[in-house]
Scaffold this motif. Sequence first.
Motif, short mmCIF file in Angstrom:
data_model
loop_
_atom_site.label_atom_id
_atom_site.label_comp_id
_atom_site.label_asym_id
_atom_site.label_seq_id
_atom_site.Cartn_x
_atom_site.Cartn_y
_atom_site.Cartn_z
N ARG A 105 19.52 68.97 73.62
CA ARG A 105 18.16 69.51 73.70
C ARG A 105 18.12 70.11 72.18
O ARG A 105 19.07 70.09 71.56
CB ARG A 105 17.75 70.24 74.83
N SER A 106 16.86 70.78 71.80
CA SER A 106 16.93 71.66 70.92
C SER A 106 17.22 73.02 71.04
O SER A 106 17.48 73.37 72.27
CB SER A 106 15.45 71.72 70.55
N ASP B 209 16.82 76.58 71.17
CA ASP B 209 15.64 77.39 71.03
C ASP B 209 15.88 78.48 72.13
O ASP B 209 16.81 78.98 72.52
CB ASP B 209 14.60 76.67 71.42
N GLY C 101 18.66 67.74 69.49
CA GLY C 101 17.45 67.99 69.19
C GLY C 101 16.99 68.62 67.71
O GLY C 101 18.00 68.57 66.99
N ARG C 102 16.23 69.82 67.71
CA ARG C 102 15.98 70.65 66.75
C ARG C 102 16.80 72.03 66.59
O ARG C 102 17.22 72.32 67.80
CB ARG C 102 14.61 70.82 66.50
N VAL C 103 16.97 72.60 65.57
CA VAL C 103 17.32 73.98 65.56
C VAL C 103 16.15 74.85 65.10
O VAL C 103 15.48 74.48 63.99
CB VAL C 103 18.54 74.35 64.56
N ARG C 104 15.40 75.38 66.14
CA ARG C 104 14.12 76.02 66.08
C ARG C 104 14.11 77.37 65.08
O ARG C 104 15.14 78.08 64.98
CB ARG C 104 13.50 76.46 67.18
N VAL D 46 23.32 68.08 63.40
CA VAL D 46 22.02 68.23 63.76
C VAL D 46 21.14 66.98 63.63
O VAL D 46 20.94 66.42 62.60
CB VAL D 46 21.44 69.42 63.19
N ASP E 129 18.09 66.06 64.84
CA ASP E 129 16.76 66.18 64.49
C ASP E 129 16.39 67.34 63.47
O ASP E 129 17.45 67.90 62.87
CB ASP E 129 15.61 66.62 65.78
#
Length: 291
Positions: A111-112, A114, A130-133, A145, A147
């Motif tokens: 998942r990201s 967050d 996912g992302r790194v928020r 990473v 995303d």
Amino acid sequence: MPHYLKHHFDPDFDHTRLRPKEDGRGQVDHYNLGYVQNVIKDQVLVEILDMGEDESRTLDPRFILPEPKLPAGPKTYVNPEKPHQLLAGVNGYVLYEDGLIRVREVLNIRRSVDFHTGNVVFVGDVAVHGRVRSGFQVQGRNVLVKDNIQDATVTAQQNLKAEAGVLGGSSAQLKAGASIHAPFISNCQVLAGENLVVDGPLMHSVSYVRKQVSVKGRLQGGGVYSNGTVLVRDQIGGGGSTVTSVVLGMDPFLMLKAEILDEKIQETHMRLSRNKRMITQHPELEEECAG
């Protein structure tokens, strides 16, 4: 005589049920949730202790053993000097799987990063699916990473790859002991101990790279500092009053340290000027300002 399996990690740890912890001042930290249980090579994971009958009644019955057998799984080993101890065979994270203790070297975050995960600091390789928020940090040996990376900090001891690029901000930073690879990077500080490869544009970023920089798109805004070569396929600069600089032939990390020292010197001069003005207006504060 019963035997007890004493754990040096939390056997009930569940990364899907993390909760922020409150410190002694009543403040809650939502960024550091302890996403992973790190262990290092040769660290004691569990040990078998001999217990009396009365003492065993107060302990977790799941870990009272009829026979003194260690639940050794992959990437663990029995201490040859103390056969009642199970040690980590590699750096990684520890868990139970099929009743055995094992250590994994790769951490997959499905998942990201967050507020559900908090910051992630791992002693092995990290793959973020996912992302790194914005506002979060990821640290590992090699970091992937999948995303995009937002206004975040991502640090790799060796190599860092951002498959979907970097859409940074005022505090975004990529740092790798070896090389960094991304399809594009914008608004970010980049520090690479070896090479930086950007498949598209490198925009409004400041990059410190010890060896080679390769930008297959446009290099625009900010600056590149390198002790090696800088290859730009498209163009350097452009876009009105945007300033783009390329500095070669000097250790980029020494230049970064010099810039940080210059900022500290300027801050010190500003404080001294403020103190002088205050002393001029209020002579009775001279002793306090001098301290």
